[in-house]
Design a protein around this motif. Sequence first.
Motif, PDB file in Angstrom:
ATOM      1  N   LYS A   1      -0.313  -1.968  -8.730  1.00 52.41           N
ATOM      2  CA  LYS A   1      -1.767  -1.786  -8.770  1.00 52.41           C
ATOM      3  C   LYS A   1      -2.467  -3.107  -9.065  1.00 52.41           C
ATOM      4  O   LYS A   1      -3.496  -3.440  -8.442  1.00 52.41           O
ATOM      5  N   GLU A   2      -1.920  -3.881  -9.988  1.00 54.39           N
ATOM      6  CA  GLU A   2      -2.525  -5.170 -10.326  1.00 54.39           C
ATOM      7  C   GLU A   2      -2.454  -6.144  -9.151  1.00 54.39           C
ATOM      8  O   GLU A   2      -3.415  -6.873  -8.874  1.00 54.39           O
TER       9      GLU A   2
ATOM     10  N   ARG B   1       0.834  -1.202   0.000  1.00 55.81           N
ATOM     11  CA  ARG B   1       0.000   0.000   0.000  1.00 55.81           C
ATOM     12  C   ARG B   1       0.873   1.258   0.000  1.00 55.81           C
ATOM     13  O   ARG B   1       0.632   2.213  -0.758  1.00 55.81           O
TER      14      ARG B   1
ATOM     15  N   ARG C   1      -7.297  -7.256  -3.089  1.00 56.61           N
ATOM     16  CA  ARG C   1      -8.603  -6.693  -2.716  1.00 56.61           C
ATOM     17  C   ARG C   1      -9.749  -7.607  -3.140  1.00 56.61           C
ATOM     18  O   ARG C   1     -10.718  -7.774  -2.395  1.00 56.61           O
TER      19      ARG C   1
ATOM     20  N   LEU D   1       2.618   1.615  -3.339  1.00 58.28           N
ATOM     21  CA  LEU D   1       1.676   2.056  -4.375  1.00 58.28           C
ATOM     22  C   LEU D   1       1.411   3.556  -4.278  1.00 58.28           C
ATOM     23  O   LEU D   1       1.378   4.268  -5.288  1.00 58.28           O
TER      24      LEU D   1
ATOM     25  N   PHE E   1       4.328   0.980 -11.106  1.00 57.79           N
ATOM     26  CA  PHE E   1       3.029   1.399 -10.567  1.00 57.79           C
ATOM     27  C   PHE E   1       1.913   0.482 -11.052  1.00 57.79           C
ATOM     28  O   PHE E   1       1.051   0.058 -10.271  1.00 57.79           O
ATOM     29  N   GLU E   2       1.938   0.136 -12.327  1.00 58.32           N
ATOM     30  CA  GLU E   2       0.903  -0.745 -12.880  1.00 58.32           C
ATOM     31  C   GLU E   2       0.990  -2.143 -12.279  1.00 58.32           C
ATOM     32  O   GLU E   2      -0.033  -2.767 -11.974  1.00 58.32           O
TER      33      GLU E   2
ATOM     34  N   ARG F   1       4.526   5.466  -5.508  1.00 54.78           N
ATOM     35  CA  ARG F   1       4.750   5.390  -6.949  1.00 54.78           C
ATOM     36  C   ARG F   1       3.655   6.095  -7.747  1.00 54.78           C
ATOM     37  O   ARG F   1       3.886   6.495  -8.882  1.00 54.78           O
ATOM     38  N   ARG F   2       2.477   6.243  -7.180  1.00 56.71           N
ATOM     39  CA  ARG F   2       1.387   6.845  -7.933  1.00 56.71           C
ATOM     40  C   ARG F   2       1.723   8.270  -8.353  1.00 56.71           C
ATOM     41  O   ARG F   2       1.602   8.633  -9.523  1.00 56.71           O
TER      42      ARG F   2
ATOM     43  N   MET G   1      -2.330  -5.320  -5.988  1.00 54.32           N
ATOM     44  CA  MET G   1      -3.291  -4.845  -4.996  1.00 54.32           C
ATOM     45  C   MET G   1      -4.716  -5.229  -5.385  1.00 54.32           C
ATOM     46  O   MET G   1      -5.535  -5.593  -4.517  1.00 54.32           O
ATOM     47  N   GLU G   2      -5.051  -5.173  -6.659  1.00 53.91           N
ATOM     48  CA  GLU G   2      -6.389  -5.573  -7.106  1.00 53.91           C
ATOM     49  C   GLU G   2      -6.633  -7.054  -6.845  1.00 53.91           C
ATOM     50  O   GLU G   2      -7.738  -7.460  -6.465  1.00 53.91           O
TER      51      GLU G   2
END
Length: 630
Positions: A99-100, A46, A106, A49, A95-96, A52-53, A102-103
């Motif tokens: 993000k993936e 987290r 989640r 992420l 970042f991508e 990096r965002r 983390m998805e």
Amino acid sequence: ELPLWVWLVWIPQLLQSLQRPEAKHVKPVLIQLSHMFPQALYYSLRAFLLERRESALQAQKHSDLGKGSIGPGSPTQKAQSHGQDVPGSLLQGSFEHAKEIMEHLRSRYSSLVSELEVFLSELGSKFVPTPEERLLAVVHALLQRCLKHTTATESEVPATLKKELAGVCKACFSSETVSKHAQFYEHYREAFLKALDPGNDSFPSHIQELIRRLKVWVHILNYNIEQKVSNQLKLENESIALLELHPMEIEMPGQYLADCEISSESMVKLECVDPTVRVVRRHGSSNRRIALVGSDGSTKHFLVQTSLSIAARSDERMMQLMRKMNGFLLQCKDSRERSLAFYTPTIVPLWPQVRLLEDQEFSTTFGEAYEINCGRYGREPDSPILRFKSIFNEAKIRLQDEQNALLEAFGTINKEVISENIFSQFVYKTLPSCNHLWTFKKQFCSQLAISNFLCYGLQIGGRGPHRIVFSKKTGKLFQVDFQISYDEQGLIPNDESVPFRLTRNLQTFFTPFGIEGTFIAAFTSTAEACLQAKGGFDSFLHLFLRDEIMAWAQRRMMVQDFDLSEKALNQIVCDSADGIWKRVKISLPQAENCSEDSHEQWQEKVIGLVQMATDSSKLCQMDPTWHPWF
């Protein structure tokens, strides 16, 4: 084919690898970890992420605006600097990838993530210092900068300090402050700007007057904070959401740091947050300390630290190095017999500038013992610094020799201002019995020895009294801001005249028997443990230095003539590691041409380091804010 739990201790390295060419190999491992050990990964992922965002958005923006030139100051150069010296495609890709992952986490654990988000959001937003506490921290830091300045107190205020003060005035009393903290803005703005704004005609022309005004503001803010903010707060007044939180799946932090197989059934769950929140004030800063109660009845205390610098992430890598070294210390016979081990508190990143740091209930700092003594005798804590400067300036004119002037000023402070038994009296009055005193002294001496071994090996300086935190109950020691510094070439410099901190009050407390026995034996045993585990320690040291140097390079903005290609990075890492190994070998017992009955010959080089650390001619050269006389 490795079991997944093996990767748990390497999560920081795996996340960093998402911005390197090996990302395609690392990503599947992280996805599997998110499925099997979601809470081991969630906090770090987290924070990574969120960091990096913003960097990815900036890199993409600069990439769209200025493709082509990479000259100094060009948009592409700035993008690379903001993008942490990584090519834009890799930065965007990291970042991508994050993000993936983390998805995945989640979608698989939606209820757990909901609980964690409530928990982390409340901690990061409701336990921040008040505006007065933040202003006090800034004023206190500026005061230390003034005291650290090498020029005479009668000299003019340097332009760098004026620039910093102008920035503080602008930041602390901005339009955002008006909207969020109107009462604070109205109460302090006019008087603060009148006293400390470099743009005013009333701004002091000499640094001595600036120091006086800063001290006045430190006293004003300290008094107002003590009147306004109690040392003990109620959770019901700070965060109703945490008081009413009854988590079903959240685990106690720090359970995945042991390098061993872990089963989900053995995990201790978070039962609740203790309803009492304490305010911990140390060296001008104020932090909230919360207590997390586990399902097994255990309680862990954490400081909620805010407004951290980017370099604070280095503390996590240092804790990782210490945990790895604890394994080597356990494998070595001499260090195992002495029960040597680094104290490694848990660090939980919440946001890029907010984290939880485990803090024992009975912890204090070496500097607090000094401040208590100053309070007892009505002495300002920084009065020895000002007197040292005054004596030094007079002696330098009289003697025409800077070294002798430093020695004279240092000797005067030792003789007339600071006694050698301040810390000893503090400990004697704190511990209940002689048995406790003996145990504490031995443990504290061993802890300081292995910590000083790292200070010497990694050339970590700036070990002021307020950066040494220890438990009054156990003697375990932890050093704050324990970070390596680098020169312009990325190498580790040697900027201090002493190898580590072993000042008069520590010598008096340990006694010669403690220094010649416990301290030196623990120091050499730690070096021997590193040598016996040479392969494992050397590999991890290179990995640690690689991440550290990459992070250092990422923090540098607009650097010219600095090449961080893979070849240059490997060369810097190898040179730094070779320097560390030379210092480790110096710390080893010297068996050549030594008789079995002479421990002085066996430990000759370490004894030389101790003599250097306690030599007045070396100590007097240290920065006065380091308090070499204490």
